[in-house]
Motif scaffolding. Structure first.
Motif, PDB file in Angstrom:
ATOM      1  N   ASN A 142       0.813  -1.216   0.000  1.00 26.28           N
ATOM      2  CA  ASN A 142       0.000   0.000   0.000  1.00 26.28           C
ATOM      3  C   ASN A 142       0.848   1.268   0.000  1.00 26.28           C
ATOM      4  N   LEU A 143       2.079   1.147   0.505  1.00 25.31           N
ATOM      5  CA  LEU A 143       2.952   2.311   0.497  1.00 25.31           C
ATOM      6  C   LEU A 143       3.292   2.716  -0.931  1.00 25.31           C
ATOM      7  N   HIS A 144       3.411   1.723  -1.790  1.00 30.80           N
ATOM      8  CA  HIS A 144       3.722   1.984  -3.198  1.00 30.80           C
ATOM      9  C   HIS A 144       2.809   1.123  -4.077  1.00 30.80           C
ATOM     10  N   ASN A 145       1.511   1.218  -3.811  1.00 31.15           N
ATOM     11  CA  ASN A 145       0.564   0.366  -4.512  1.00 31.15           C
ATOM     12  C   ASN A 145       0.325   0.889  -5.929  1.00 31.15           C
ATOM     13  N   LYS A 146       0.974   0.254  -6.886  1.00 32.11           N
ATOM     14  CA  LYS A 146       0.843   0.698  -8.272  1.00 32.11           C
ATOM     15  C   LYS A 146      -0.506   0.299  -8.861  1.00 32.11           C
ATOM     16  N   LYS A 147      -1.207  -0.595  -8.193  1.00 34.83           N
ATOM     17  CA  LYS A 147      -2.503  -1.034  -8.713  1.00 34.83           C
ATOM     18  C   LYS A 147      -3.611  -0.021  -8.435  1.00 34.83           C
ATOM     19  N   LEU A 148      -3.431   0.776  -7.365  1.00 36.43           N
ATOM     20  CA  LEU A 148      -4.498   1.689  -6.943  1.00 36.43           C
ATOM     21  C   LEU A 148      -4.106   3.139  -7.153  1.00 36.43           C
ATOM     22  N   ARG A 149      -4.920   3.857  -7.930  1.00 36.48           N
ATOM     23  CA  ARG A 149      -4.830   5.321  -8.003  1.00 36.48           C
ATOM     24  C   ARG A 149      -6.021   5.839  -7.219  1.00 36.48           C
ATOM     25  N   ASP A 150      -5.763   6.275  -6.018  1.00 35.96           N
ATOM     26  CA  ASP A 150      -6.847   6.578  -5.092  1.00 35.96           C
ATOM     27  C   ASP A 150      -7.429   7.968  -5.320  1.00 35.96           C
ATOM     28  N   CYS A 151      -8.617   8.180  -4.736  1.00 38.34           N
ATOM     29  CA  CYS A 151      -9.261   9.490  -4.782  1.00 38.34           C
ATOM     30  C   CYS A 151      -9.137  10.150  -3.405  1.00 38.34           C
ATOM     31  N   ARG A 152      -9.683  11.336  -3.268  1.00 37.08           N
ATOM     32  CA  ARG A 152      -9.521  12.098  -2.028  1.00 37.08           C
ATOM     33  C   ARG A 152     -10.669  11.910  -1.038  1.00 37.08           C
ATOM     34  N   ILE A 153     -11.873  11.664  -1.544  1.00 35.13           N
ATOM     35  CA  ILE A 153     -13.053  11.556  -0.679  1.00 35.13           C
ATOM     36  C   ILE A 153     -13.552  10.115  -0.679  1.00 35.13           C
ATOM     37  N   HIS A 154     -13.715   9.564   0.533  1.00 35.16           N
ATOM     38  CA  HIS A 154     -14.138   8.167   0.660  1.00 35.16           C
ATOM     39  C   HIS A 154     -15.449   8.064   1.427  1.00 35.16           C
ATOM     40  N   LEU A 155     -16.165   6.975   1.168  1.00 29.37           N
ATOM     41  CA  LEU A 155     -17.480   6.772   1.776  1.00 29.37           C
ATOM     42  C   LEU A 155     -17.404   6.680   3.293  1.00 29.37           C
ATOM     43  N   ASN A 156     -16.332   6.097   3.824  1.00 29.69           N
ATOM     44  CA  ASN A 156     -16.237   5.869   5.267  1.00 29.69           C
ATOM     45  C   ASN A 156     -15.584   7.022   6.024  1.00 29.69           C
ATOM     46  N   ALA A 157     -15.318   8.126   5.337  1.00 26.02           N
ATOM     47  CA  ALA A 157     -14.672   9.269   6.000  1.00 26.02           C
ATOM     48  C   ALA A 157     -15.674  10.020   6.878  1.00 26.02           C
ATOM     49  N   GLU A 158     -15.171  10.626   7.936  1.00 22.88           N
ATOM     50  CA  GLU A 158     -16.017  11.443   8.813  1.00 22.88           C
ATOM     51  C   GLU A 158     -16.216  12.815   8.176  1.00 22.88           C
ATOM     52  N   PRO A 159     -17.467  13.195   7.885  1.00 23.56           N
ATOM     53  CA  PRO A 159     -17.704  14.498   7.240  1.00 23.56           C
ATOM     54  C   PRO A 159     -17.235  15.650   8.123  1.00 23.56           C
ATOM     55  N   PRO A 160     -16.660  16.693   7.534  1.00 22.22           N
ATOM     56  CA  PRO A 160     -16.243  17.854   8.320  1.00 22.22           C
ATOM     57  C   PRO A 160     -17.452  18.644   8.784  1.00 22.22           C
ATOM     58  N   ALA A 161     -17.296  19.408   9.832  1.00 22.91           N
ATOM     59  CA  ALA A 161     -18.406  20.224  10.335  1.00 22.91           C
ATOM     60  C   ALA A 161     -18.826  21.260   9.303  1.00 22.91           C
ATOM     61  N   LYS A 162     -17.833  21.807   8.586  1.00 19.65           N
ATOM     62  CA  LYS A 162     -18.107  22.800   7.556  1.00 19.65           C
ATOM     63  C   LYS A 162     -18.435  22.099   6.236  1.00 19.65           C
ATOM     64  N   ASN A 163     -19.464  22.578   5.559  1.00 22.18           N
ATOM     65  CA  ASN A 163     -19.890  22.016   4.272  1.00 22.18           C
ATOM     66  C   ASN A 163     -20.187  20.518   4.380  1.00 22.18           C
ATOM     67  N   LYS A 164     -20.841  20.115   5.462  1.00 25.38           N
ATOM     68  CA  LYS A 164     -21.100  18.702   5.716  1.00 25.38           C
ATOM     69  C   LYS A 164     -21.981  18.083   4.630  1.00 25.38           C
ATOM     70  N   GLU A 165     -23.059  18.783   4.237  1.00 17.63           N
ATOM     71  CA  GLU A 165     -23.981  18.234   3.243  1.00 17.63           C
ATOM     72  C   GLU A 165     -23.292  18.037   1.899  1.00 17.63           C
ATOM     73  N   GLU A 166     -22.478  19.016   1.498  1.00 20.12           N
ATOM     74  CA  GLU A 166     -21.768  18.913   0.220  1.00 20.12           C
ATOM     75  C   GLU A 166     -20.799  17.741   0.246  1.00 20.12           C
ATOM     76  N   PHE A 167     -20.108  17.555   1.375  1.00 21.52           N
ATOM     77  CA  PHE A 167     -19.161  16.447   1.506  1.00 21.52           C
ATOM     78  C   PHE A 167     -19.892  15.109   1.423  1.00 21.52           C
ATOM     79  N   GLN A 168     -21.062  15.012   2.066  1.00 21.82           N
ATOM     80  CA  GLN A 168     -21.823  13.764   2.050  1.00 21.82           C
ATOM     81  C   GLN A 168     -22.335  13.443   0.653  1.00 21.82           C
TER      82      GLN A 168
END
Length: 628
Positions: A386-412
């Motif tokens: 996973n440190l150098h996982n060439k198989k995965l090009r990941d994204c920034r926002i994930h389903l299991n992430a805790e939404p921030p207090a600011k812009n919570k609805e947009e993040f969800q």
């Protein structure tokens, strides 16, 4: 030279007040979750249907009307109930004035799912046409709207129609682009209504759906009699109903409901059930079993009725309230008190069930211990990879992430769009990677054809590096709670090899992680087979039929390109096929499907039978062209 900042003046003119209709159309995600095109069961058009039907269910719950009629045809929806009917003087207000309704106190509606007076207003605002008619005590009143704006309010007329309300609407195509209804999703919603309201009938497009035994029927339809380890346990109390059994599948399959609403993302009641079930089992057997061994392979359903439930969004997919009643017990203690009494009594009275349940738990315990050694080594390898996982090009926002207090609805909203594309080879993954949305879209690249894992044990998930890395990318080793992507899209070539890889990946999910498919997270990416163009216009076609229509439209011998693989489509072109207008087909399991039999037929060692089936059902391209 430093870049000059554009200064925008902030004054009284910067402040805007939107009316209810404008706000819903500007921020639809706050009211119906994601928009979508209907290919996913949580897309907005199904929420629109649900919001209207919820009102019919609330009428039934209060003892008014035993049938609801639903018709969906040509993209339009009609819903008719036989409840009390909207008071005629308030027909317009109820569907067009925000914060207007009868559910703000518990006199007219108790323990209803609709609480905020928003649902039908959102449907109205997001529909190109919306008509509501109330039939009440021999009188009828109709109002017509377009995008939430009143077009015509009809006068009261005499009628012989039975009391009730009828709503007809067409989702706005400018909001729900290229939308289409998948009847299986609607039927799934309907069955849930029926299971939770035993005796109520729903007629959908002429077919009647009714349940006599509530959650017992739900589990009977979700399992196969030959797969379950013991007869379904069905327990009912005041404001709570529970059913469960154990199967031979991996994972946990728990359906949770509040006031008739299917809480697909769980919540406090589902968490309370998982915890209370474990405690009750440990107390009964007087043994400190691992929680994962107790719940492994469980198929369960829990339904509660709550006054003033607090949901985490207008779409009501996750319960947030912690009490069952005002000043009442916590949800945790409410569920625990029920199970510790009723389940304990049941197991004492049904020794055969108690013995079978104990055997299943101890089998899970043995399997876990057998896997522990190889799991540890595999996880260590996965962490290094996973440190150098060439198989995965990941994204920034994930389903299991805790939404921030600011812009919570947009993040969800963006969390619901989180997607991982599973591709074959470097060329296809390269095209997707270059054009994807890095916020919400990830790419996992396979190396050739994966292993056919049908009939193998979960040991292979850890022994096979590719499967293990995919499992870690999805974060599903410990169950679905940590799933990182809402949408898992299999993106393979539309040739024989691509189809085979597609089947092998689906076999992996169905064999070891069937909850991904049951909960409608898995899709097949549709990419165009042909590009038909002339100097003025380019049309991408997904079938031979679409190609014929495009040729007829453009005329004069247009240029036709046949795409054989994803790698042949340029990144610029590919961007059109994985954006807002992405076409994808959900991988669905019908309620009467037998997973192991399905896998045996398609992926087992029954080659002669499969060959015979293919020959008898083969359709060649010549036949398709002639049919067109």
């Amino acid at each position: 030279m430093a870049e000059e900042k554009v200064m925008v003046e902030y004054n009284e003119d910067s402040i805007r007040s939107l009316d209810w209709r404008e706000h819903i159309r500007l921020r639809p995600g706050m009211y119906i979750g994601k928009l979508g095109d209907g290919s996913s069961m949580d897309d907005g058009i199904y929420v629109l249907v649900k919001e209207v039907v919820d009102n019919c269910i609330d009428e039934y719950t209060m003892g008014h009307g035993k049938q609801v009629n639903i018709t969906i045809a040509d993209g339009s929806v009609s819903v008719r109930d036989y409840g009390r009917g909207i008071p005629l003087g308030k027909v317009v207000d109820v569907v067009s004035k925000i914060n207007t309704g009868a559910k703000y106190d518990s006199k007219a509606f108790q323990k209803s799912v609709g609480l905020n007076g928003v649902g039908t207003k959102a449907v109205n605002a997001l529909s190109s046409s919306f008509t509501v008619t109330s039939y009440r005590e021999g009188k009828a009143k109709t109002a017509e709207f377009t995008q939430g704006q009143l077009i015509k309010e009809h006068k009261e007329v005499n009628t012989t129609e039975t009391n009730g309300t009828e709503v007809n609407f067409t989702p706005d195509a400018t909001v729900f682009k290229n939308y289409h209804f998948i009847n299986e999703y609607v039927v799934n919603q309907i069955w849930n209504y029926c299971y939770l309201n035993a005796g109520m009938a729903i007629v959908f497009n002429g077919k009647k759906y009714v349940s006599k035994n509530g959650l017992l029927d739900l589990l009977s339809n979700k399992t196969n009699a030959e797969d379950i380890r013991y007869p379904i346990v069905h327990l009912k109390g005041e404001d709570i109903e529970v059913a469960f059994t154990h199967t031979g599948d991996y994972g946990e399959e728990i359906y949770s409901f509040v006031n008739g609403q299917h809480t697909t993302q769980g919540g406090t009641h589902q968490a309370a059930f998982r915890e209370a079930y474990v405690k009750t089992i440990r107390d009964f057997y007087k043994k400190d079993y691992e929680a994962s061994d107790i719940r492994q392979s469980i198929c369960a359903a829990i339904s509660v009725r709550v006054q003033e439930p607090v949901f985490e969004s207008q779409t009501k997919t996750k319960l947030g309230s912690i009490t069952t009643y005002e000043n009442g017990p916590s949800m945790k203690s409410f569920v625990l008190d029920f199970l510790s009494k009723e389940l304990d009594n049941f197991l004492h009275k049904n020794q055969a069930v108690a013995d079978a349940l104990k055997k299943r738990i101890e089998q899970s315990e043995r399997e876990r211990k057998e896997l522990s050694g190889i799991r540890k080594l595999a996880n260590e390898r996965a962490k290094k990879a996973n440190l150098h996982n060439k198989k995965l090009r990941d994204c920034r926002i994930h389903l299991n992430a805790e939404p921030p207090a600011k812009n919570k609805e947009e993040f969800q909203e963006k969390q619901l769009l989180s997607t991982i594309f599973i591709t074959e080879g470097d060329s296809a993954s390269g095209s997707i990677t270059k054009t994807r949305n890095v916020e919400t879209q990830s790419v996992f690249s396979l190396r050739g054809k994966p292993l056919n894992c049908f009939g193998l044990t979960k040991k292979v998930v850890y022994e096979n590096e590719e499967f293990n890395l995919l499992q870690h990318a999805l974060n599903i080793e410990e169950g679905m709670d940590g799933l990182r992507y809402n949408n898992i899209v299999i993106a393979t070539d539309a040739d024989v090899d691509g189809m085979h890889i597609r089947l092998l990946i689906m076999t992996f999910f169905l064999q070891f992680f069937p909850d991904l498919v049951r909960n409608n997270h898995v899709y097949i990416l549709e990419t165009p087979l042909f590009r038909v163009r002339n100097k003025q216009k380019t049309i991408y076609c997904y079938s031979e039929e679409e190609k014929q229509k495009a040729v007829a439209e453009l005329g004069n011998k247009p240029e036709i390109t046949r795409f054989k693989g994803l790698g042949e489509i340029s990144p610029d072109e590919f961007g059109r096929f994985i954006g807002e207008d992405m076409r994808r087909e959900p991988v669905l399991i019908t309620k009467d499907a037998h997973i192991q039999k399905l896998l045996q037929d398609f992926m087992g060692k029954n080659t002669p039978e499969r060959q015979k089936f293919i020959i008898e059902n083969l359709v060649v391209e010549k036949d398709i062209v002639e049919a067109v």
